[in-house]
Design a protein around this motif. Structure first.
Motif, PDB file in Angstrom:
ATOM      1  N   GLY A 188     -36.920  34.520   2.033  1.00  0.00           N
ATOM      2  CA  GLY A 188     -36.635  33.360   1.819  1.00  0.00           C
ATOM      3  C   GLY A 188     -37.729  32.173   1.578  1.00  0.00           C
ATOM      4  O   GLY A 188     -38.647  32.678   1.131  1.00  0.00           O
ATOM      5  N   GLU A 189     -37.666  31.155   1.904  1.00  0.00           N
ATOM      6  CA  GLU A 189     -38.586  30.090   1.635  1.00  0.00           C
ATOM      7  C   GLU A 189     -38.770  29.347   2.909  1.00  0.00           C
ATOM      8  O   GLU A 189     -37.845  28.733   3.482  1.00  0.00           O
ATOM      9  N   THR A 190     -40.039  29.108   3.387  1.00  0.00           N
ATOM     10  CA  THR A 190     -40.356  28.458   4.537  1.00  0.00           C
ATOM     11  C   THR A 190     -41.444  27.393   4.453  1.00  0.00           C
ATOM     12  O   THR A 190     -42.401  27.676   3.773  1.00  0.00           O
ATOM     13  N   SER A 191     -41.545  26.238   4.780  1.00  0.00           N
ATOM     14  CA  SER A 191     -42.431  25.118   4.943  1.00  0.00           C
ATOM     15  C   SER A 191     -43.009  24.832   6.341  1.00  0.00           C
ATOM     16  O   SER A 191     -42.062  24.762   7.311  1.00  0.00           O
ATOM     17  N   ILE A 192     -44.230  24.936   6.323  1.00  0.00           N
ATOM     18  CA  ILE A 192     -45.014  24.924   7.662  1.00  0.00           C
ATOM     19  C   ILE A 192     -45.882  23.569   7.744  1.00  0.00           C
ATOM     20  O   ILE A 192     -46.652  23.665   6.673  1.00  0.00           O
ATOM     21  N   ASP A 193     -45.757  22.744   8.710  1.00  0.00           N
ATOM     22  CA  ASP A 193     -46.666  21.657   8.701  1.00  0.00           C
ATOM     23  C   ASP A 193     -47.596  21.700   9.938  1.00  0.00           C
ATOM     24  O   ASP A 193     -47.620  22.919  10.822  1.00  0.00           O
ATOM     25  N   SER A 194     -48.575  20.974   9.797  1.00  0.00           N
ATOM     26  CA  SER A 194     -49.609  21.132  11.157  1.00  0.00           C
ATOM     27  C   SER A 194     -49.176  21.027  12.406  1.00  0.00           C
ATOM     28  O   SER A 194     -49.637  21.696  13.333  1.00  0.00           O
ATOM     29  N   GLU A 195     -48.111  20.498  12.612  1.00  0.00           N
ATOM     30  CA  GLU A 195     -47.476  20.125  14.001  1.00  0.00           C
ATOM     31  C   GLU A 195     -46.656  21.582  14.142  1.00  0.00           C
ATOM     32  O   GLU A 195     -46.388  21.675  15.628  1.00  0.00           O
ATOM     33  N   SER A 196     -45.710  22.164  13.283  1.00  0.00           N
ATOM     34  CA  SER A 196     -45.015  22.875  13.670  1.00  0.00           C
ATOM     35  C   SER A 196     -45.751  24.529  13.403  1.00  0.00           C
ATOM     36  O   SER A 196     -45.043  25.638  13.834  1.00  0.00           O
ATOM     37  N   VAL A 197     -46.960  24.510  13.069  1.00  0.00           N
ATOM     38  CA  VAL A 197     -47.304  25.966  13.270  1.00  0.00           C
ATOM     39  C   VAL A 197     -47.216  26.607  14.390  1.00  0.00           C
ATOM     40  O   VAL A 197     -47.838  25.927  15.541  1.00  0.00           O
TER      41      VAL A 197
ATOM     42  N   PRO B 145     -55.009  20.734   7.753  1.00  0.00           N
ATOM     43  CA  PRO B 145     -54.561  19.727   8.666  1.00  0.00           C
ATOM     44  C   PRO B 145     -53.880  18.532   7.882  1.00  0.00           C
ATOM     45  O   PRO B 145     -54.558  18.023   7.063  1.00  0.00           O
ATOM     46  N   GLY B 146     -53.020  18.144   8.444  1.00  0.00           N
ATOM     47  CA  GLY B 146     -52.331  16.768   7.973  1.00  0.00           C
ATOM     48  C   GLY B 146     -51.473  17.070   6.806  1.00  0.00           C
ATOM     49  O   GLY B 146     -50.895  16.099   6.040  1.00  0.00           O
ATOM     50  N   SER B 147     -51.129  18.366   6.303  1.00  0.00           N
ATOM     51  CA  SER B 147     -50.215  18.772   5.004  1.00  0.00           C
ATOM     52  C   SER B 147     -49.583  19.869   5.375  1.00  0.00           C
ATOM     53  O   SER B 147     -49.077  20.071   6.823  1.00  0.00           O
ATOM     54  N   THR B 148     -48.591  20.006   4.390  1.00  0.00           N
ATOM     55  CA  THR B 148     -47.613  21.109   4.562  1.00  0.00           C
ATOM     56  C   THR B 148     -47.745  22.100   3.590  1.00  0.00           C
ATOM     57  O   THR B 148     -48.408  21.925   2.511  1.00  0.00           O
ATOM     58  N   ILE B 149     -47.378  23.636   3.925  1.00  0.00           N
ATOM     59  CA  ILE B 149     -47.782  24.564   2.946  1.00  0.00           C
ATOM     60  C   ILE B 149     -46.299  25.234   2.911  1.00  0.00           C
ATOM     61  O   ILE B 149     -45.570  25.283   3.978  1.00  0.00           O
ATOM     62  N   THR B 150     -45.925  25.425   1.560  1.00  0.00           N
ATOM     63  CA  THR B 150     -44.387  26.099   1.414  1.00  0.00           C
ATOM     64  C   THR B 150     -44.755  27.420   0.918  1.00  0.00           C
ATOM     65  O   THR B 150     -45.457  27.775  -0.109  1.00  0.00           O
ATOM     66  N   LEU B 151     -43.864  28.318   1.486  1.00  0.00           N
ATOM     67  CA  LEU B 151     -44.175  29.959   1.435  1.00  0.00           C
ATOM     68  C   LEU B 151     -42.736  30.442   0.852  1.00  0.00           C
ATOM     69  O   LEU B 151     -42.039  30.030   1.390  1.00  0.00           O
ATOM     70  N   GLN B 152     -42.979  31.307  -0.081  1.00  0.00           N
ATOM     71  CA  GLN B 152     -41.855  32.122  -0.475  1.00  0.00           C
ATOM     72  C   GLN B 152     -42.332  33.501   0.014  1.00  0.00           C
ATOM     73  O   GLN B 152     -43.362  33.822   0.049  1.00  0.00           O
ATOM     74  N   TRP B 153     -41.365  34.132   0.763  1.00  0.00           N
ATOM     75  CA  TRP B 153     -41.771  35.427   1.197  1.00  0.00           C
ATOM     76  C   TRP B 153     -40.408  36.503   1.305  1.00  0.00           C
ATOM     77  O   TRP B 153     -39.364  36.062   1.033  1.00  0.00           O
ATOM     78  N   CYS B 154     -40.877  37.713   1.313  1.00  0.00           N
ATOM     79  CA  CYS B 154     -39.684  38.879   1.515  1.00  0.00           C
ATOM     80  C   CYS B 154     -40.400  39.808   2.369  1.00  0.00           C
ATOM     81  O   CYS B 154     -41.487  40.187   2.264  1.00  0.00           O
ATOM     82  N   HIS B 155     -39.228  40.443   3.246  1.00  0.00           N
ATOM     83  CA  HIS B 155     -39.817  41.618   4.040  1.00  0.00           C
ATOM     84  C   HIS B 155     -39.052  42.739   3.264  1.00  0.00           C
ATOM     85  O   HIS B 155     -37.733  42.745   3.170  1.00  0.00           O
ATOM     86  N   PHE B 156     -39.886  43.778   3.201  1.00  0.00           N
ATOM     87  CA  PHE B 156     -39.492  45.058   2.780  1.00  0.00           C
ATOM     88  C   PHE B 156     -39.899  46.279   3.352  1.00  0.00           C
ATOM     89  O   PHE B 156     -40.838  46.218   3.982  1.00  0.00           O
TER      90      PHE B 156
ATOM     91  N   THR C 174     -40.228  32.396  -9.858  1.00  0.00           N
ATOM     92  CA  THR C 174     -39.014  32.817 -10.421  1.00  0.00           C
ATOM     93  C   THR C 174     -38.457  34.302  -9.926  1.00  0.00           C
ATOM     94  O   THR C 174     -37.573  34.489  -9.449  1.00  0.00           O
ATOM     95  N   LEU C 175     -39.846  35.395  -9.733  1.00  0.00           N
ATOM     96  CA  LEU C 175     -39.165  36.254  -9.384  1.00  0.00           C
ATOM     97  C   LEU C 175     -38.620  36.260  -7.826  1.00  0.00           C
ATOM     98  O   LEU C 175     -37.560  37.146  -7.464  1.00  0.00           O
ATOM     99  N   PHE C 176     -39.399  35.540  -6.909  1.00  0.00           N
ATOM    100  CA  PHE C 176     -38.652  35.311  -5.491  1.00  0.00           C
ATOM    101  C   PHE C 176     -37.306  34.675  -5.723  1.00  0.00           C
ATOM    102  O   PHE C 176     -36.446  35.146  -4.804  1.00  0.00           O
ATOM    103  N   GLU C 177     -37.133  33.633  -6.524  1.00  0.00           N
ATOM    104  CA  GLU C 177     -35.826  33.175  -6.724  1.00  0.00           C
ATOM    105  C   GLU C 177     -34.856  34.089  -7.069  1.00  0.00           C
ATOM    106  O   GLU C 177     -33.744  34.161  -6.638  1.00  0.00           O
ATOM    107  N   ARG C 178     -35.173  35.167  -7.961  1.00  0.00           N
ATOM    108  CA  ARG C 178     -34.287  36.299  -8.071  1.00  0.00           C
ATOM    109  C   ARG C 178     -33.810  37.051  -7.043  1.00  0.00           C
ATOM    110  O   ARG C 178     -32.762  37.693  -7.060  1.00  0.00           O
ATOM    111  N   ILE C 179     -34.939  37.194  -6.211  1.00  0.00           N
ATOM    112  CA  ILE C 179     -34.631  38.199  -5.067  1.00  0.00           C
ATOM    113  C   ILE C 179     -33.628  37.298  -4.006  1.00  0.00           C
ATOM    114  O   ILE C 179     -32.782  38.038  -3.679  1.00  0.00           O
ATOM    115  N   PHE C 180     -33.921  36.160  -3.953  1.00  0.00           N
ATOM    116  CA  PHE C 180     -32.765  35.479  -3.158  1.00  0.00           C
ATOM    117  C   PHE C 180     -31.564  35.395  -3.465  1.00  0.00           C
ATOM    118  O   PHE C 180     -30.457  35.418  -2.734  1.00  0.00           O
ATOM    119  N   GLN C 181     -31.588  35.275  -4.770  1.00  0.00           N
ATOM    120  CA  GLN C 181     -29.809  35.137  -5.528  1.00  0.00           C
ATOM    121  C   GLN C 181     -29.366  36.718  -5.493  1.00  0.00           C
ATOM    122  O   GLN C 181     -28.301  36.558  -4.879  1.00  0.00           O
TER     123      GLN C 181
END
Length: 290
Positions: free
Chosen positions: A24-33, A84-95, A124-131
């Motif tokens: 999936g894809e997850t966004s994490i900001d300073s407050e939700s970490v 601090p003060g920013s958001t990081i967006t991660l694509q990830w997969c568990h295998f 693009t590879l992660f998008e293919r995994i999601f699909q």
């Protein structure tokens, strides 16, 4: 030592089966970490699609920027903290993998993060995994495995082996380096298990288990594999005929021809001819392009 490390890794990845549990894809900001470290019983690929931050491990902190690809082995406690003060967006997969050795991978002293030159390729590879995970087509599992192998290949191609004098290769890996080097230097000789075991002062029976435990093949199987791979290169050289190639890899021509056909599906002569045809076709194509 890089060649030896990658040879070991490739042997393992060639034989293992891969099962993707989730992605999936997850966004994490300073407050939700999360304050608590994440700990999984599966391996994780993490890719920084946007933003920056830090990957906190038990004993170190690694920078995360756009284009960073990370691999977390199962049981590795870690935490992701955005700047601090920013958001990081991660694509990830568990295998999970059916053929693995976590202690081996750790002893290789591999970097857990690497910077990808073409980050769009990985996204693009992660998008293919999601699909593929979202569809239950007949071929979905095959396409998913192919995409994961491609992702692993990208990781290996960008991999930098840590060259820290304080983190020297383990004694076992130094032994393996000596064995592999000896094999490559003596392909024309009669290589025996006893002779290989002597190079690293091990009993032959223990040596066989030691070698197969790391490489996934017995010593003689690996010797024959190296002979066939070397023969493939030599056969494409105009000055080397089949008889000369057999001699260079230490085999009688009849036995060599039989083993080569078993390895490639082609006789040495046919492989040589096919390679010549392909080289001519490639040359003519290049002339047309220019």
């Amino acid at each position: 030592m890089t060649t030896t490390y990658l040879s070991i890794l490739m042997k393992h990845f060639e034989q293992m089966q891969i099962e993707v549990a989730a992605a999936g894809e997850t966004s994490i900001d300073s407050e939700s970490v999360l304050a608590k470290e994440a700990l999984y019983d599966c391996h994780r690929f993490l890719f920084v699609k946007k933003g920056e931050g830090q990957l906190l491990l038990q004993d170190k902190s690694l920078p995360l920027v756009k284009g960073t690809l990370c691999i977390m082995l199962s049981g590795t406690a870690h935490r992701i903290v955005p700047t601090p003060g920013s958001t990081i967006t991660l694509q990830w997969c568990h295998f999970r993998a059916s053929y693995e050795d976590r202690d081996l991978y750790r002893s290789l002293n591999l970097t857990q993060t690497t910077r990808i030159v073409n980050d769009e390729e990985v996204a693009t590879l992660f998008e293919r995994i999601f699909q593929q995970l979202a569809h239950e087509r007949l071929t979905s599992r095959l396409r998913l495995k192919a995409t994961m192998l491609e992702l692993i290949s990208v990781y290996l191609e960008h991999l930098s082996i840590a060259a820290n004098e304080e983190e020297a290769p383990s004694h076992d890996l130094q032994k393996l380096e000596a064995i592999i080097q000896y094999i490559d230097n003596h392909l024309a000789d009669n290589i025996t298990v006893d002779e290989l075991a002597k190079q690293v002062y091990l009993h032959p029976n223990y040596f066989i288990m030691f070698f197969k435990g790391i490489m996934g093949h017995s010593p003689i199987q690996y010797v024959n594999y190296r002979r066939m791979e070397t023969a493939k290169v030599l056969l494409l050289q105009p000055e080397c005929n089949v008889s000369a190639v057999a001699s260079k890899v230490g085999m009688q021509i009849y036995y060599f021809s039989r083993m080569f056909k078993s390895h490639t599906g082609l006789t040495p002569s046919r492989f040589r001819k096919q390679g010549t045809i392909s080289a001519i076709a490639a040359s003519e194509e290049g002339e047309r392009v220019t």
